[in-house]
Design an enzyme around this catalytic site. Structure first.
Site, PDB file in Angstrom:
ATOM      1  N   ASP A 140       2.375  -0.204  -1.522  1.00 16.78           N
ATOM      2  CA  ASP A 140       1.645   0.420  -0.412  1.00 16.78           C
ATOM      3  C   ASP A 140       2.588   0.466   0.797  1.00 16.78           C
ATOM      4  OD1 ASP A 140      -0.450   1.329   1.199  1.00 16.78           O
ATOM      5  OD2 ASP A 140      -1.239  -0.671   1.560  1.00 16.78           O
ATOM      6  N   GLY A 145       5.074  -1.497   1.150  1.00 15.00           N
ATOM      7  CA  GLY A 145       6.393  -1.901   0.646  1.00 15.00           C
ATOM      8  C   GLY A 145       6.786  -3.310   1.066  1.00 15.00           C
TER       9      GLY A 145
HETATM   10  P1  IMP Z   1       2.210  -3.748   0.256  1.00 15.77           P
HETATM   11  O1  IMP Z   1       2.884  -5.058   0.562  1.00 15.77           O
HETATM   12  O2  IMP Z   1       1.566  -3.164   1.466  1.00 15.77           O
HETATM   13  O3  IMP Z   1       3.104  -2.762  -0.453  1.00 15.77           O
HETATM   14  O4  IMP Z   1       0.983  -4.058  -0.649  1.00 15.77           O
HETATM   15  C1  IMP Z   1       1.086  -4.346  -1.938  1.00 15.77           C
HETATM   16  C2  IMP Z   1      -0.128  -5.096  -2.414  1.00 15.77           C
HETATM   17  O5  IMP Z   1      -1.310  -4.768  -1.672  1.00 15.77           O
HETATM   18  C3  IMP Z   1      -0.397  -4.700  -3.825  1.00 15.77           C
HETATM   19  O6  IMP Z   1       0.241  -5.554  -4.705  1.00 15.77           O
HETATM   20  C4  IMP Z   1      -1.912  -4.786  -3.929  1.00 15.77           C
HETATM   21  O7  IMP Z   1      -2.267  -6.084  -4.320  1.00 15.77           O
HETATM   22  C5  IMP Z   1      -2.421  -4.538  -2.538  1.00 15.77           C
HETATM   23  N1  IMP Z   1      -2.894  -3.140  -2.372  1.00 15.77           N
HETATM   24  C6  IMP Z   1      -2.303  -2.158  -1.662  1.00 15.77           C
HETATM   25  N2  IMP Z   1      -3.001  -1.009  -1.724  1.00 15.77           N
HETATM   26  C7  IMP Z   1      -4.052  -1.280  -2.511  1.00 15.77           C
HETATM   27  C8  IMP Z   1      -5.153  -0.467  -2.982  1.00 15.77           C
HETATM   28  O8  IMP Z   1      -5.314   0.732  -2.707  1.00 15.77           O
HETATM   29  N3  IMP Z   1      -6.033  -1.105  -3.782  1.00 15.77           N
HETATM   30  C9  IMP Z   1      -5.918  -2.426  -4.146  1.00 15.77           C
HETATM   31  N4  IMP Z   1      -4.919  -3.197  -3.745  1.00 15.77           N
HETATM   32  C10 IMP Z   1      -3.998  -2.633  -2.923  1.00 15.77           C
END
Ligand code: IMP
Ligand code: MG
Length: 179
Positions: free
Chosen positions: A108, A110
């Protein structure tokens, strides 16, 4: 299906059905099989809890000797990324000097993957690659390029096939977006 978020009822729509997901998982496994030497051990590092369903399907199509390890990190509360990444379990010692494939449910912002890659590189692995089922390219705050991506999706929050909303809905066999 309707879902309650912060006391508000929200509609959902199926984004990826079961057969589309299974077809794509097989294709990704083929790419992974082609990249790695067939007799060298690959450590599949599953990011829990979200990637457990995807990883379970993916590893059954891998042909090299594999070891399965897992890691727990947390960045989300409800539908909001907190921006603060926590490692909830230590990195497994068995990844040292190995080819490691991180299996993640979604990239999402990153931040989680950036955090994990830095931790792994400091841990002395032989190589590290990233395999994510879903990618939200328009939400990245840190540029992360996965080596294997199942589907590029929009910004809506998604649940099912391992992905949760406050711990629920991971058991859905398909992926649903909240609209
Ligand atoms: P990031 O660190 O923002 O890239 O988020 C990654 C983590 O957030 C993922 O491993 C998911 O566990 C959670 N996440 C991000 N977007 C979603 C979504 O749309 N649905 C469910 N979990 C999400
Ligand atoms: Mg996750």
């Amino acid at each position: 299906m309707q879902i309650e978020i912060n006391g508000e009822l929200r509609k959902t729509k199926i984004l990826l059905n079961e057969s589309a997901i299974q077809e794509r998982v097989q294709k990704i496994a083929q790419e992974i099989n082609q990249h790695y030497p067939p007799h060298e051990t690959l450590v599949v590092l599953v990011v829990l809890n979200g990637a457990f369903v995807f990883a379970a399907d993916l590893v059954r199509h891998l042909q090299m000797p594999t070891e399965i390890e897992s890691i727990r990190i947390r960045s989300y509360v409800g539908v909001q990324s907190t921006g603060c990444i926590e490692l909830l379990s230590p990195l497994p010692h068995s990844i040292v000097n190995k080819n490691v494939l991180i299996v993640e449910d979604i990239i999402d912002t990153g931040r989680s993957m950036d955090f994990l890659l830095k931790a792994l590189n400091a841990h002395g692995v032989k190589s590290v690659r990233v395999c994510t089922l879903l990618n939200k390219p328009h939400e990245h705050l840190i540029p992360i390029q996965a080596h294997y991506t199942g589907f590029e999706i929009g910004k809506n929050f998604v649940i099912g096939y391992g992905l949760d909303l406050d711990g629920k809905y991971r058991n859905l066999p398909h992926i649903v977006e909240i609209i």
